[in-house]
Design a protein around this motif. Sequence first.
Motif, PDB file in Angstrom:
ATOM      1  N   ALA A 299       0.828  -1.206   0.000  1.00  0.00           N
ATOM      2  CA  ALA A 299       0.000   0.000   0.000  1.00  0.00           C
ATOM      3  C   ALA A 299       0.864   1.258   0.000  1.00  0.00           C
ATOM      4  CB  ALA A 299      -0.939  -0.003   1.204  1.00  0.00           C
ATOM      5  N   ALA A 300       1.917   1.268   0.808  1.00  0.00           N
ATOM      6  CA  ALA A 300       2.805   2.433   0.856  1.00  0.00           C
ATOM      7  C   ALA A 300       3.587   2.574  -0.445  1.00  0.00           C
ATOM      8  CB  ALA A 300       3.763   2.311   2.041  1.00  0.00           C
ATOM      9  N   ALA A 301       3.998   1.449  -1.042  1.00  0.00           N
ATOM     10  CA  ALA A 301       4.718   1.497  -2.316  1.00  0.00           C
ATOM     11  C   ALA A 301       3.820   2.043  -3.428  1.00  0.00           C
ATOM     12  CB  ALA A 301       5.231   0.110  -2.678  1.00  0.00           C
ATOM     13  N   LYS A 302       2.547   1.686  -3.386  1.00  0.00           N
ATOM     14  CA  LYS A 302       1.598   2.203  -4.373  1.00  0.00           C
ATOM     15  C   LYS A 302       1.488   3.723  -4.255  1.00  0.00           C
ATOM     16  CE  LYS A 302      -3.165   1.591  -6.002  1.00  0.00           C
ATOM     17  NZ  LYS A 302      -4.426   0.829  -5.810  1.00  0.00           N
ATOM     18  N   MET A 303       1.455   4.223  -3.031  1.00  0.00           N
ATOM     19  CA  MET A 303       1.387   5.668  -2.818  1.00  0.00           C
ATOM     20  C   MET A 303       2.666   6.345  -3.294  1.00  0.00           C
ATOM     21  SD  MET A 303      -0.325   5.734   0.969  1.00  0.00           S
ATOM     22  CE  MET A 303      -1.886   4.890   1.293  1.00  0.00           C
ATOM     23  N   LEU A 304       3.816   5.711  -3.036  1.00  0.00           N
ATOM     24  CA  LEU A 304       5.081   6.272  -3.496  1.00  0.00           C
ATOM     25  C   LEU A 304       5.110   6.356  -5.020  1.00  0.00           C
ATOM     26  CD1 LEU A 304       7.981   7.251  -3.234  1.00  0.00           C
ATOM     27  CD2 LEU A 304       8.704   4.859  -2.932  1.00  0.00           C
ATOM     28  N   ALA A 305       4.664   5.295  -5.678  1.00  0.00           N
ATOM     29  CA  ALA A 305       4.645   5.296  -7.144  1.00  0.00           C
ATOM     30  C   ALA A 305       3.742   6.399  -7.674  1.00  0.00           C
ATOM     31  CB  ALA A 305       4.182   3.934  -7.659  1.00  0.00           C
ATOM     32  N   GLU A 306       2.605   6.616  -7.033  1.00  0.00           N
ATOM     33  CA  GLU A 306       1.693   7.667  -7.472  1.00  0.00           C
ATOM     34  C   GLU A 306       2.310   9.053  -7.251  1.00  0.00           C
ATOM     35  OE1 GLU A 306      -1.371   9.346  -9.317  1.00  0.00           O
ATOM     36  OE2 GLU A 306      -1.005   7.182  -9.179  1.00  0.00           O
ATOM     37  N   THR A 307       3.041   9.207  -6.153  1.00  0.00           N
ATOM     38  CA  THR A 307       3.723  10.473  -5.905  1.00  0.00           C
ATOM     39  C   THR A 307       4.782  10.733  -6.969  1.00  0.00           C
ATOM     40  OG1 THR A 307       3.374  10.242  -3.520  1.00  0.00           O
ATOM     41  CG2 THR A 307       5.070  11.785  -4.218  1.00  0.00           C
ATOM     42  N   ILE A 308       5.524   9.698  -7.355  1.00  0.00           N
ATOM     43  CA  ILE A 308       6.536   9.837  -8.409  1.00  0.00           C
ATOM     44  C   ILE A 308       5.887  10.267  -9.719  1.00  0.00           C
ATOM     45  CG2 ILE A 308       8.161   8.519  -9.846  1.00  0.00           C
ATOM     46  CD1 ILE A 308       8.769   6.869  -7.279  1.00  0.00           C
ATOM     47  N   ARG A 309       4.753   9.653 -10.065  1.00  0.00           N
ATOM     48  CA  ARG A 309       4.041  10.032 -11.293  1.00  0.00           C
ATOM     49  C   ARG A 309       3.592  11.502 -11.228  1.00  0.00           C
ATOM     50  NH1 ARG A 309       1.501   4.964 -10.125  1.00  0.00           N
ATOM     51  NH2 ARG A 309       2.263   3.301 -11.516  1.00  0.00           N
ATOM     52  N   THR A 310       3.104  11.900 -10.066  1.00  0.00           N
ATOM     53  CA  THR A 310       2.597  13.266  -9.906  1.00  0.00           C
ATOM     54  C   THR A 310       3.717  14.291  -9.966  1.00  0.00           C
ATOM     55  OG1 THR A 310       0.780  12.454  -8.521  1.00  0.00           O
ATOM     56  CG2 THR A 310       1.297  14.803  -8.383  1.00  0.00           C
ATOM     57  N   GLU A 311       4.828  13.998  -9.278  1.00  0.00           N
ATOM     58  CA  GLU A 311       5.909  14.969  -9.163  1.00  0.00           C
ATOM     59  C   GLU A 311       6.861  14.962 -10.358  1.00  0.00           C
ATOM     60  OE1 GLU A 311       6.210  17.259  -6.634  1.00  0.00           O
ATOM     61  OE2 GLU A 311       4.215  16.494  -6.134  1.00  0.00           O
ATOM     62  N   PHE A 312       7.046  13.786 -10.983  1.00  0.00           N
ATOM     63  CA  PHE A 312       8.042  13.657 -12.049  1.00  0.00           C
ATOM     64  C   PHE A 312       7.439  13.338 -13.409  1.00  0.00           C
ATOM     65  CE2 PHE A 312      10.798  11.842  -8.413  1.00  0.00           C
ATOM     66  CZ  PHE A 312      11.029  13.123  -7.919  1.00  0.00           C
ATOM     67  N   SER A 313       6.127  13.398 -13.526  1.00  0.00           N
ATOM     68  CA  SER A 313       5.434  13.126 -14.789  1.00  0.00           C
ATOM     69  C   SER A 313       5.761  11.715 -15.269  1.00  0.00           C
ATOM     70  CB  SER A 313       5.804  14.190 -15.824  1.00  0.00           C
ATOM     71  OG  SER A 313       5.029  14.054 -16.988  1.00  0.00           O
ATOM     72  N   ASP A 314       6.267  11.568 -16.493  1.00  0.00           N
ATOM     73  CA  ASP A 314       6.534  10.233 -17.042  1.00  0.00           C
ATOM     74  C   ASP A 314       7.968   9.773 -16.794  1.00  0.00           C
ATOM     75  OD1 ASP A 314       3.952  10.018 -18.060  1.00  0.00           O
ATOM     76  OD2 ASP A 314       4.497  11.069 -19.908  1.00  0.00           O
TER      77      ASP A 314
END
Length: 402
Positions: A299-314
């Motif tokens: 669950a925490a890794a999923k949130m981290l991945a979503e944060t990476i997408r949000t902050e760093f785009s693709d």
Amino acid sequence: MIPKFNEYKERFELYSDDVIKPGLESIRAALLKVGNPEKRLNVIHVAGTNGKGSTIAFMESILREHGFSTGVFSSPALVDVHDQIRLNGFPINQDEMDKSFIEMKEAGLSGMLTDFELLTVAAFLTFKRNAPDYILLECGMGGKLDSTNVVTPLVSIITSIALDHVSFLGSTLEEITEQKAGIIKEERPVVIGMLPEVANKVIRNKAMEMNSELMVYGEDFKMVPNEVFEGGIRVAIPNRKLKGPHQAINASIAIEALWKAGVNLQEALVTKGVATTFLLYRFQEIAPGVFVDGAHNPAAAKMLAETIRTEFSDEKVDFVIGMLKTKDIRRTLDELIPVAHSFTFVDFDHPQAAKAEELMESCLFNKKRMTNHINDTIILSKENNRKRIVAGSLYLLNRLLA
């Protein structure tokens, strides 16, 4: 093992077990011996699989902006036992811990408790002496049988529900939710985050049984586009140091919980409190382009991945990973693969640490972009234009940043 805790136990000749024994009988008996300090505190009680620390950090920052004093009890230790008990944002010092141990020694608590139970008593005694306006109390594990669940809170919070600690809490979401829902007290409001449907149902039933008002994220309060909180009050949040969509939810839970706890919130002070909230190891940039994050379960890794997408785009990132073997390693790594350019797996000093080779074998990623050895100097720097994310166990992050 709690860093530096044994030093106090040895010095004051107080024995406790370094094991996990869910249950409240022993802690209640011990608290009775020291005068039930937990009954004199204004407590907000927080449970959940992920998001507890961030939600508490938001509440602490907002309360302090309003001029209130705070006490926090949290786990695990980030550096050592002192930072698990905090007063007004700072870890307690040796003198404060000594005073609590003296009281516990004189009350005859030796041999009665586990380490975490003994530390819980120390926290309550510290808060009794210093009398903060509000206590933000984090469950160590679960809720129903956790040693913190001896309080009658102003409000209870359940941030999230996912599979974790299955050997103690149960192997299904229903069983785990029943444990977390154990912190709901009769006629005390409950604030919850975005939970799976099955978890939501369990908590609704428990709240109804306890005649407790239930506030649900997305229904009764929420963060709408452009970072505007709508709930008991309406507040614009122009920016946050804690990044990621999940932190918008945690901030919302914090605001609504303080409102339901009866805090007279002022919009400008809430805005400043949320904007300035900081928490170690939550998408923390420690060097240009190098971040650390304590994501240690799916669950925490999923949130981290979503944060990476949000902050760093693709943009894809280079991961450095170290984890405990007790965690769901494969599913955690699966959540990170879509945003990964490469993985480096590391060993670190902890009795339950998974070997780097084991982590590599569990990762279903391009073998040509994985390695299992790296030194500390390289971990905390980067050799290309890609971002580097060091993630996994807090014990790894503590060692690297000590």
